[in-house]
Scaffold this motif. Structure first.
Motif, PDB file in Angstrom:
ATOM      1  N   SER A 123      -9.978   4.936 -83.591  1.00  0.00           N
ATOM      2  CA  SER A 123      -9.014   4.371 -84.527  1.00  0.00           C
ATOM      3  C   SER A 123      -8.969   2.861 -84.359  1.00  0.00           C
ATOM      4  N   SER A 124      -8.359   2.192 -85.334  1.00  0.00           N
ATOM      5  CA  SER A 124      -8.224   0.734 -85.258  1.00  0.00           C
ATOM      6  C   SER A 124      -7.349   0.333 -84.081  1.00  0.00           C
ATOM      7  N   ARG A 125      -6.383   1.175 -83.713  1.00  0.00           N
ATOM      8  CA  ARG A 125      -5.530   0.873 -82.561  1.00  0.00           C
ATOM      9  C   ARG A 125      -6.334   0.888 -81.268  1.00  0.00           C
ATOM     10  N   GLU A 126      -7.224   1.880 -81.135  1.00  0.00           N
ATOM     11  CA  GLU A 126      -8.065   1.923 -79.940  1.00  0.00           C
ATOM     12  C   GLU A 126      -9.023   0.740 -79.911  1.00  0.00           C
ATOM     13  N   ARG A 127      -9.542   0.362 -81.065  1.00  0.00           N
ATOM     14  CA  ARG A 127     -10.432  -0.799 -81.128  1.00  0.00           C
ATOM     15  C   ARG A 127      -9.694  -2.054 -80.678  1.00  0.00           C
ATOM     16  N   GLN A 128      -8.461  -2.223 -81.134  1.00  0.00           N
ATOM     17  CA  GLN A 128      -7.680  -3.391 -80.751  1.00  0.00           C
ATOM     18  C   GLN A 128      -7.422  -3.401 -79.250  1.00  0.00           C
ATOM     19  N   ALA A 129      -7.195  -2.213 -78.679  1.00  0.00           N
ATOM     20  CA  ALA A 129      -6.974  -2.127 -77.232  1.00  0.00           C
ATOM     21  C   ALA A 129      -8.207  -2.578 -76.463  1.00  0.00           C
ATOM     22  N   TYR A 130      -9.394  -2.168 -76.926  1.00  0.00           N
ATOM     23  CA  TYR A 130     -10.641  -2.631 -76.294  1.00  0.00           C
ATOM     24  C   TYR A 130     -10.786  -4.147 -76.426  1.00  0.00           C
ATOM     25  N   ASP A 131     -10.486  -4.663 -77.606  1.00  0.00           N
ATOM     26  CA  ASP A 131     -10.600  -6.104 -77.830  1.00  0.00           C
ATOM     27  C   ASP A 131      -9.630  -6.872 -76.920  1.00  0.00           C
ATOM     28  N   ASP A 132      -8.407  -6.368 -76.789  1.00  0.00           N
ATOM     29  CA  ASP A 132      -7.407  -7.025 -75.942  1.00  0.00           C
ATOM     30  C   ASP A 132      -7.861  -7.052 -74.483  1.00  0.00           C
ATOM     31  N   GLN A 133      -8.415  -5.938 -74.027  1.00  0.00           N
ATOM     32  CA  GLN A 133      -8.891  -5.885 -72.643  1.00  0.00           C
ATOM     33  C   GLN A 133     -10.065  -6.834 -72.424  1.00  0.00           C
ATOM     34  N   ALA A 134     -10.959  -6.923 -73.418  1.00  0.00           N
ATOM     35  CA  ALA A 134     -12.097  -7.835 -73.308  1.00  0.00           C
ATOM     36  C   ALA A 134     -11.619  -9.285 -73.241  1.00  0.00           C
ATOM     37  N   THR A 135     -10.585  -9.607 -74.010  1.00  0.00           N
ATOM     38  CA  THR A 135     -10.036 -10.959 -73.993  1.00  0.00           C
ATOM     39  C   THR A 135      -9.431 -11.290 -72.634  1.00  0.00           C
ATOM     40  N   LEU A 136      -8.639 -10.363 -72.096  1.00  0.00           N
ATOM     41  CA  LEU A 136      -8.031 -10.591 -70.791  1.00  0.00           C
ATOM     42  C   LEU A 136      -9.092 -10.753 -69.713  1.00  0.00           C
ATOM     43  N   TYR A 137     -10.099  -9.925 -69.748  1.00  0.00           N
ATOM     44  CA  TYR A 137     -11.206 -10.007 -68.782  1.00  0.00           C
ATOM     45  C   TYR A 137     -11.870 -11.379 -68.837  1.00  0.00           C
ATOM     46  N   ALA A 138     -12.130 -11.858 -70.064  1.00  0.00           N
ATOM     47  CA  ALA A 138     -12.810 -13.142 -70.232  1.00  0.00           C
ATOM     48  C   ALA A 138     -11.960 -14.304 -69.733  1.00  0.00           C
ATOM     49  N   ILE A 139     -10.652 -14.233 -69.959  1.00  0.00           N
ATOM     50  CA  ILE A 139      -9.756 -15.307 -69.517  1.00  0.00           C
ATOM     51  C   ILE A 139      -9.697 -15.365 -67.994  1.00  0.00           C
ATOM     52  N   ILE A 140      -9.592 -14.215 -67.353  1.00  0.00           N
ATOM     53  CA  ILE A 140      -9.557 -14.185 -65.885  1.00  0.00           C
ATOM     54  C   ILE A 140     -10.853 -14.738 -65.317  1.00  0.00           C
ATOM     55  N   LEU A 141     -11.974 -14.337 -65.897  1.00  0.00           N
ATOM     56  CA  LEU A 141     -13.272 -14.810 -65.421  1.00  0.00           C
ATOM     57  C   LEU A 141     -13.430 -16.314 -65.642  1.00  0.00           C
ATOM     58  N   ALA A 142     -12.986 -16.795 -66.798  1.00  0.00           N
ATOM     59  CA  ALA A 142     -13.075 -18.229 -67.092  1.00  0.00           C
ATOM     60  C   ALA A 142     -12.222 -19.039 -66.119  1.00  0.00           C
ATOM     61  N   THR A 143     -11.049 -18.505 -65.772  1.00  0.00           N
ATOM     62  CA  THR A 143     -10.178 -19.192 -64.817  1.00  0.00           C
ATOM     63  C   THR A 143     -10.823 -19.264 -63.441  1.00  0.00           C
ATOM     64  N   GLU A 144     -11.463 -18.187 -63.031  1.00  0.00           N
ATOM     65  CA  GLU A 144     -12.160 -18.187 -61.738  1.00  0.00           C
ATOM     66  C   GLU A 144     -13.255 -19.257 -61.718  1.00  0.00           C
ATOM     67  N   HIS A 145     -14.030 -19.341 -62.784  1.00  0.00           N
ATOM     68  CA  HIS A 145     -15.087 -20.353 -62.864  1.00  0.00           C
ATOM     69  C   HIS A 145     -14.494 -21.766 -62.872  1.00  0.00           C
ATOM     70  N   LEU A 146     -13.394 -21.953 -63.589  1.00  0.00           N
ATOM     71  CA  LEU A 146     -12.749 -23.266 -63.641  1.00  0.00           C
ATOM     72  C   LEU A 146     -12.256 -23.682 -62.262  1.00  0.00           C
ATOM     73  N   GLU A 147     -11.625 -22.754 -61.551  1.00  0.00           N
ATOM     74  CA  GLU A 147     -11.115 -23.067 -60.211  1.00  0.00           C
ATOM     75  C   GLU A 147     -12.256 -23.410 -59.253  1.00  0.00           C
ATOM     76  N   ARG A 148     -13.359 -22.717 -59.368  1.00  0.00           N
ATOM     77  CA  ARG A 148     -14.510 -23.006 -58.510  1.00  0.00           C
ATOM     78  C   ARG A 148     -15.083 -24.386 -58.834  1.00  0.00           C
ATOM     79  N   SER A 149     -15.143 -24.726 -60.115  1.00  0.00           N
ATOM     80  CA  SER A 149     -15.633 -26.045 -60.510  1.00  0.00           C
ATOM     81  C   SER A 149     -14.721 -27.146 -59.987  1.00  0.00           C
TER      82      SER A 149
END
Length: 220
Positions: free
Chosen positions: A21-47
């Motif tokens: 369903s579109s709701r499940e798709r949105q949930a996957y998209d939301d999780q992918a966004t959160l994952y990317a933000i956490i990873l980007a923050t880790e890279h920023l802190e290391r830099s």
């Protein structure tokens, strides 16, 4: 992408449905966004730890990521996926990001602001909070959030940080514009939504308020 195809020795062309369903798709998209933000923050802190970026570059990007994290975390933890905390999310996806955990979940402000002297610490944190609240509400509008109960708390947080800033004039334009929209939303019901014209005007007013806010900081 809605489906992932794979080849199997026994079955050719079998398709795996990632969501139904579109709701499940949105949930996957939301999780992918959160994952990317956490990873980007880790890279920023290391830099930053390697002195690969300037304090100004780091602070600007860090403020943006902290604001985006708050929206993404709310979306993931508020969905029907049984994830109850960001720590649980990171454990589920085996994310080894200690620097991002420290910055996003414990500190909540960029490192240079955390290290300010005691005398200026309160003002520095208030300024950082105001910047983050501006980014958060503007991102929410860009993401087409329209419901009053989504936007009003974000505007309220921004208004609170703006009123705690020292030495702002009585007719400070950012305060006036944010207060105008708070009054408008407070007069509506929680489940009401603003229309496209109001959304466009709200973003415009926030953008101009943020520009005036940054000019004021440069003058002080």
């Amino acid at each position: 992408m809605t489906q992932m195809d794979y080849d199997d020795d026994d079955e050719d062309g079998e398709e795996v449905q990632l969501y139904e369903s579109s709701r499940e798709r949105q949930a996957y998209d939301d999780q992918a966004t959160l994952y990317a933000i956490i990873l980007a923050t880790e890279h920023l802190e290391r830099s930053y730890a390697r002195d690969a970026i300037t304090n100004e570059e780091y602070t600007g990007e860090c403020n943006k990521l902290i604001s985006q994290f708050r929206l993404a975390e709310k979306a993931v933890l508020g969905s029907e996926n049984n994830i109850r905390s960001t720590e649980a999310f990171m454990k589920l996806y085996e994310m080894d990001c200690p620097r991002a955990t420290e910055r996003l979940l414990k500190m909540g402000v960029p490192e240079p602001i955390r290290q300010t002297t005691a005398e200026s610490a309160v003002v520095a944190v208030t300024v950082a909070e105001a910047v983050q609240h501006f980014i958060t509400i503007m991102d929410a509008v860009k993401l087409e959030q329209r419901a009053v109960d989504d936007l009003q708390p974000l505007l309220s947080d921004l208004m609170d940080s703006l009123t705690r800033l020292p030495e702002t004039p009585n007719d400070f334009e950012p305060n006036r514009k944010v207060q105008h929209w708070l009054k408008k939303l407070n007069a509506m019901r929680a489940f009401d939504e603003i229309d496209d014209d109001d959304s466009r005007q709200l973003y415009h007013d926030l953008d101009s308020a943020y520009a005036e806010f940054t000019r004021h900081l440069k003058r002080t």
